[in-house]
Design an enzyme around this catalytic site. Structure first.
Site, PDB file in Angstrom:
ATOM      1  N   MET A  15       0.853  -1.197   0.000  1.00 53.94           N
ATOM      2  CA  MET A  15       0.000   0.000   0.000  1.00 53.94           C
ATOM      3  C   MET A  15       0.884   1.240   0.000  1.00 53.94           C
ATOM      4  O   MET A  15       1.083   1.878   1.026  1.00 53.94           O
ATOM      5  CB  MET A  15      -0.887  -0.008   1.250  1.00 53.94           C
ATOM      6  N   ASP A  16       1.442   1.582  -1.164  1.00 52.99           N
ATOM      7  CA  ASP A  16       2.453   2.637  -1.213  1.00 52.99           C
ATOM      8  C   ASP A  16       1.899   3.940  -1.808  1.00 52.99           C
ATOM      9  O   ASP A  16       0.943   3.934  -2.578  1.00 52.99           O
ATOM     10  CB  ASP A  16       3.639   2.127  -2.062  1.00 52.99           C
TER      11      ASP A  16
END
Ligand SMILES: CC(C)CCOP(=O)(O)OP(=O)(O)O
Ligand SMILES: [Mg+2]
Length: 240
Positions: A15-16
């Site tokens: 989840m960047d």
């Protein structure tokens, strides 16, 4: 359209892009992290809707500790608040939660909450949400080797018993019957694994999304699932 029978069983997500998402909008960093939590809630609901059995999310890597203390403190608070807020919903929705990685550096109350949440939800079977916090794929393999070496030393395991299946059972993802993701999604345009799951990704389909994690919604997830369903998975087999 999407075919239910071609759905991945295990989806992993890096989840960047939360801080870039905030900066692009002139918002404070922590609002990016909070938007990231909302995106996580969304994808958990979608996994339940589409019958995906395991969702493993990279929520905090070992090198994230090098961020400013005000940020890591905020993230610890966010984990605790999110877990406390969601625990009842998870139980009602049949969601099991496991946390992998070294949580010993986390604040004590968060460690207690993690242990409780894992215990309270351990029999839930609709979706298994595995949250990797302070996780290192290389360290996971090291600890598996240490555990096996100890068992060989104690005569519990013979050298010729050591094979992929035995190693896989020693990895931190041994909390699920489906330790290897079918699909890995990474947002924000970065094209790297960043020491997330390593052994487990041997045959995983990789999907890179340019948008930042907070903008990863239903449409983006469905697009990733569509891409997955269009791929022929060879597992190193036939060369066609
Ligand atoms: C803690 C981690 C899940 C946050 C991911 O977003 P990020 O903080 O790396 O955001 P940036 O890549 O935009 O800096
Ligand atoms: Mg990042």
């Amino acid at each position: 359209g999407l075919l239910r029978e071609l759905m991945p069983t295990h989806v992993a997500v890096i989840m960047d892009g939360n801080r870039r998402w905030a900066r692009m909008r002139g918002l404070p960093i922590w609002s990016g992290y909070e938007a990231g939590v909302r995106a996580l809630r969304r994808i958990v609901e979608l996994c339940c809707k589409w019958g995906i059995k395991v969702l493993t999310v990279f929520a905090f890597s070992s090198d994230n500790w090098f961020r400013p203390k005000v940020e890591t403190d905020f993230l610890m608070g966010l984990f605790e608040r999110g877990l406390r807020d969601e625990l009842e919903n998870f139980s009602k929705a049949g969601i099991r939660i496991s946390v992998i990685g070294g949580s010993t550096k986390f604040p004590k109350p968060l460690q207690v909450l993690i242990t409780d949440a894992m215990e309270v939800t351990k029999n839930n079977s609709r979706l298994h949400l595995i949250v990797a916090v302070n996780y290192s794929g290389q360290n996971d393999i090291v600890q598996a080797c240490q555990s096996i070496a100890l068992k060989v030393k104690d005569g519990v395991v013979k050298l010729e018993d050591i094979n992929e299946f035995l190693i896989e059972r020693e990895l931190e993802t041994n909390c699920t019957d489906f330790p290897c993701p079918d699909l890995l999604i990474r947002t924000s345009g970065e094209l790297r694994i960043s020491n997330f799951l390593l052994w487990q990704l041997a045959f995983t389909e990789l999907y890179f999304e340019h948008s930042h994690w907070p903008d990863f919604g239903d449409d983006e997830f469905l697009e990733a699932l569509r891409s997955f369903q269009q791929r022929q998975r060879r597992y190193g087999g036939h060369d066609s």
